[in-house]
Enzyme design. Structure first.
Site, PDB file in Angstrom:
ATOM      1  N   LEU A  15       0.707  -1.116   0.029  1.00 21.24           N
ATOM      2  CA  LEU A  15       0.015   0.066   0.078  1.00 21.24           C
ATOM      3  C   LEU A  15       0.843   1.095   0.015  1.00 21.24           C
ATOM      4  O   LEU A  15       0.715   2.359  -0.735  1.00 21.24           O
ATOM      5  CB  LEU A  15      -1.094  -0.076   1.388  1.00 21.24           C
ATOM      6  N   HIS A 235     -16.898  -1.220   1.452  1.00 22.97           N
ATOM      7  CA  HIS A 235     -17.234  -0.339   0.520  1.00 22.97           C
ATOM      8  C   HIS A 235     -18.554  -0.517  -0.026  1.00 22.97           C
ATOM      9  O   HIS A 235     -19.361   0.393  -0.340  1.00 22.97           O
ATOM     10  CB  HIS A 235     -16.316  -0.883  -1.071  1.00 22.97           C
TER      11      HIS A 235
HETATM   12  N1  LIG Z   1      -2.235  -3.058  -0.933  1.00 22.27           N
HETATM   13  C1  LIG Z   1      -3.452  -2.302  -1.219  1.00 22.27           C
HETATM   14  O1  LIG Z   1      -3.748  -1.594  -2.145  1.00 22.27           O
HETATM   15  C2  LIG Z   1      -4.300  -2.169  -0.107  1.00 22.27           C
HETATM   16  C3  LIG Z   1      -5.433  -1.643  -0.343  1.00 22.27           C
HETATM   17  C4  LIG Z   1      -6.560  -1.136   0.766  1.00 22.27           C
HETATM   18  C5  LIG Z   1      -6.251  -1.697   1.896  1.00 22.27           C
HETATM   19  N2  LIG Z   1      -5.084  -2.259   2.177  1.00 22.27           N
HETATM   20  C6  LIG Z   1      -4.977  -2.671   3.521  1.00 22.27           C
HETATM   21  O2  LIG Z   1      -3.829  -2.095   4.257  1.00 22.27           O
HETATM   22  C7  LIG Z   1      -3.095  -2.772   4.952  1.00 22.27           C
HETATM   23  C8  LIG Z   1      -1.558  -2.843   4.621  1.00 22.27           C
HETATM   24  O3  LIG Z   1      -1.610  -3.576   3.243  1.00 22.27           O
HETATM   25  P1  LIG Z   1      -0.257  -4.023   2.641  1.00 22.27           P
HETATM   26  O4  LIG Z   1      -0.597  -4.571   1.226  1.00 22.27           O
HETATM   27  O5  LIG Z   1       0.698  -2.788   2.327  1.00 22.27           O
HETATM   28  O6  LIG Z   1       0.306  -5.235   3.401  1.00 22.27           O
HETATM   29  P2  LIG Z   1       1.706  -5.597   3.320  1.00 22.27           P
HETATM   30  O7  LIG Z   1       2.438  -5.459   1.902  1.00 22.27           O
HETATM   31  O8  LIG Z   1       1.784  -7.009   4.002  1.00 22.27           O
HETATM   32  O9  LIG Z   1       2.463  -4.730   4.285  1.00 22.27           O
HETATM   33  C9  LIG Z   1       2.564  -4.915   5.757  1.00 22.27           C
HETATM   34  C10 LIG Z   1       3.349  -3.721   6.399  1.00 22.27           C
HETATM   35  O10 LIG Z   1       3.512  -3.885   7.743  1.00 22.27           O
HETATM   36  C11 LIG Z   1       4.661  -4.037   8.154  1.00 22.27           C
HETATM   37  N3  LIG Z   1       4.549  -4.959   9.548  1.00 22.27           N
HETATM   38  C12 LIG Z   1       4.098  -5.836   9.718  1.00 22.27           C
HETATM   39  N4  LIG Z   1       4.117  -6.428  11.136  1.00 22.27           N
HETATM   40  C13 LIG Z   1       5.117  -5.777  11.449  1.00 22.27           C
HETATM   41  C14 LIG Z   1       5.593  -5.531  12.809  1.00 22.27           C
HETATM   42  N5  LIG Z   1       5.249  -6.520  13.844  1.00 22.27           N
HETATM   43  N6  LIG Z   1       6.608  -4.579  12.969  1.00 22.27           N
HETATM   44  C15 LIG Z   1       7.023  -3.863  12.137  1.00 22.27           C
HETATM   45  N7  LIG Z   1       6.243  -3.833  10.882  1.00 22.27           N
HETATM   46  C16 LIG Z   1       5.685  -4.576  10.596  1.00 22.27           C
HETATM   47  C17 LIG Z   1       5.362  -4.820   7.107  1.00 22.27           C
HETATM   48  O11 LIG Z   1       6.886  -4.668   7.386  1.00 22.27           O
HETATM   49  P3  LIG Z   1       7.977  -5.645   6.915  1.00 22.27           P
HETATM   50  O12 LIG Z   1       7.467  -6.304   5.627  1.00 22.27           O
HETATM   51  O13 LIG Z   1       9.129  -4.964   6.722  1.00 22.27           O
HETATM   52  O14 LIG Z   1       7.923  -7.001   7.591  1.00 22.27           O
HETATM   53  C18 LIG Z   1       4.968  -4.011   5.973  1.00 22.27           C
HETATM   54  O15 LIG Z   1       5.704  -2.875   5.740  1.00 22.27           O
HETATM   55  C19 LIG Z   1      -3.645  -4.033   4.916  1.00 22.27           C
HETATM   56  O16 LIG Z   1      -4.680  -4.248   6.149  1.00 22.27           O
HETATM   57  C20 LIG Z   1      -4.491  -4.156   3.932  1.00 22.27           C
HETATM   58  O17 LIG Z   1      -5.658  -5.027   3.874  1.00 22.27           O
HETATM   59  C21 LIG Z   1      -4.224  -2.573   1.304  1.00 22.27           C
END
Ligand SMILES: NC(=O)c1ccc[n+]([C@@H]2O[C@H](COP(=O)([O-])OP(=O)(O)OC[C@H]3O[C@@H](n4cnc5c(N)ncnc54)[C@H](OP(=O)(O)O)[C@@H]3O)[C@@H](O)[C@H]2O)c1
Length: 457
Positions: A15, A235
């Protein structure tokens, strides 16, 4: 002019890379913020520059001077969100960069991470005094906000212990899409629709969110979530609430959210059809015997004076034949004075994806014949304004900076939304298989016939 520090919790994630950093870039290009710092926080060890480079392919119309500004403004810190002792790294970095860049201490914390981390981050941000600053401090929570009513209540309680509601921004990025904001304008900036917007004139309302894509790389998350929790809970129910709400006293955040909450409280489920696309269980990170729904068609009703008896049909699914997000207001048949009677009825379609706009269908005289034909009056937003339309995440960030909560979901709305989904989930439903690229399971025909309707797809 605005200045602030963005603190992205989850900076190495998808994201942040694809949406948040490019949105900040656009705000700088458009002079919506004149000075800012960006502090990315996540677990992996990373170099600031290397991390920022991952976002560059998602930045459109790159300008060298703005990219340089972005690079100078960007700092990355590696911590474990669950380890309170590590938050002092954020405290030091913020003190340092805010001083160096002459920022006034306005802080926008964006929790771009899983809801399981929300409690821990919320407590630690507060305990480390990071949110006590000489400017404003606002905390943004990404969707999903919990995975059922119980978990959402737990997060809300944790937040309420340390923050005031006016500091809290729960994102549903659909509310920041230009054409979704237009729903309020269509309804309340015109006099032609509001008198008809009720059970006397509306036959049914259809809200559709269909996707050609499957679960792609999100098998692990999606298999635990399913279509109801992934898109209906947020949504689709928010689109329903905006469409069905009463006229707010003023278009203020609280007045709009009061009206949406009243609708969400009154939503009743009348019928449910669930489906799963063929080969879903062969997707990576999906359980081999999974019964998770990738499709849902719902018949809902809103038990109030305006809408009693009007069906609201919601449909969503993956691996369907079309990409489409739309709302259709299907009006009732007029009294028949003509022979033959008009076949088509009036429809207002609000198109949210892929092309933005709205169209109204009316009956007109067919030239040279004494019968009617349907004609369409179309407003194509994408044709006129595509280049100037801000992305949803740009609007999200801009609204937080402006302190405008109208595009964000309040604690009571979130809880009513989960209540509706939990009620559906608590009953056993068949999950019908459907062919990829189709319009859903075969059982959809029966559903459609039973409800005497025709889907707008
Ligand atoms: N991607 C999209 O387009 C999108 C759209 C709408 C909503 N969302 C929502 O937004 C949220 C994030 O999505 P995402 O796709 O970006 O997820 P993601 O790629 O899995 O990223 C998760 C982030 O959280 C960090 N993290 C997780 N556990 C951690 C911890 N214990 N300590 C420190 N950092 C930690 C990860 O760091 P590391 O990787 O460095 O461990 C990573 O930077 C989710 O809830 C998702 O459902 C995403």
């Amino acid at each position: 002019m605005n200045n602030c520090t963005f603190i992205i919790m989850g900076a190495t994630g998808d994201l942040a890379k694809r949406k948040l950093i490019p949105a900040i870039y656009n705000l700088i290009v458009k002079n919506k913020i004149n000075k800012c710092a960006i502090v990315g926080v996540a677990r992996s060890e990373q170099k600031s520059k290397a991390l920022l480079n991952l976002s560059k392919p998602f930045i459109k119309r790159k300008e060298k001077s703005v990219l340089n500004k972005l690079e100078k403004a960007f700092h990355y810190i590696s911590i474990d969100f669950n380890d309170f002792s590590e938050y002092k790294k954020i405290v030091h970095t913020l003190d340092e960069v805010e001083k160096k860049q002459g920022l006034s201490g306005n802080r926008l914390f964006y929790l771009a991470t899983l809801p399981e981390q929300f409690d821990s981050i919320t407590k630690h941000l507060s305990k480390s005094n990071l949110t006590k600053t000489k400017g404003w401090s606002r905390v943004v929570y990404e969707k999903p906000f919990g995975n059922d009513l119980k978990s959402a209540k737990k997060i809300n309680k944790c937040i309420q212990r340390v923050f005031k509601e006016d500091q809290v921004y729960r994102v549903d990025h659909y509310l920041s899409k230009e054409i979704v904001e237009n729903i309020v304008f269509i309804r309340f900036a015109n006099t032609v629709f509001e008198p008809l917007w009720n059970r006397k004139y509306v036959d049914n309302v259809q809200i559709v969110l269909s996707e050609k894509l499957g679960v792609e790389k999100r098998g692990n998350f999606y298999d635990k979530t399913g279509a109801l929790r992934d898109v209906v809970q947020n949504h689709l129910l928010q689109l329903l609430a905006l469409t069905a709400m009463e006229e707010p006293e003023r278009l203020s955040a609280d007045n709009i959210r009061d009206e949406k909450a009243r609708i969400l409280k009154k939503v009743k489920t009348k019928d449910v059809l669930l489906g799963q696309y063929e080969q879903y269980t062969k997707e990576s990170n999906v359980e081999k015997n999974s019964r998770t729904e990738t499709f849902a068609a719902l018949h809902l009703e809103i038990n109030n004076t305006r809408w009693k008896g009007v069906p609201f049909f919601l449909k969503t699914g993956k691996k369907l034949e079309k990409n489409q997000v739309s709302i259709l207001i299907q009006f009732k048949r007029p009294k028949c004075l003509l022979d033959p009677c008009p076949e088509a009825t009036n429809r207002l379609e609000i198109r949210i994806q892929p092309d933005l706009g709205f169209a109204i269908e009316l009956n007109a005289k067919s030239p040279g014949e004494s019968k009617t034909m349907p004609v369409k009056m179309n407003f194509c937003h994408s044709c006129l304004f595509a280049a100037n339309t801000p992305s949803a995440y740009e609007t999200v960030l801009q609204a937080v900076i402006n302190g405008d909560q109208s595009r964000f979901v309040r604690n009571d709305e979130i809880e009513y939304q989960w209540k509706a989904i939990d009620r559906i989930k608590s009953k056993k439903h068949n999950v019908h298989t459907y062919k990829q690229g189709s319009d859903g399971p075969k059982a959809l025909e029966k559903f459609t016939k039973q409800h005497n309707m025709r889907w707008n797809v």
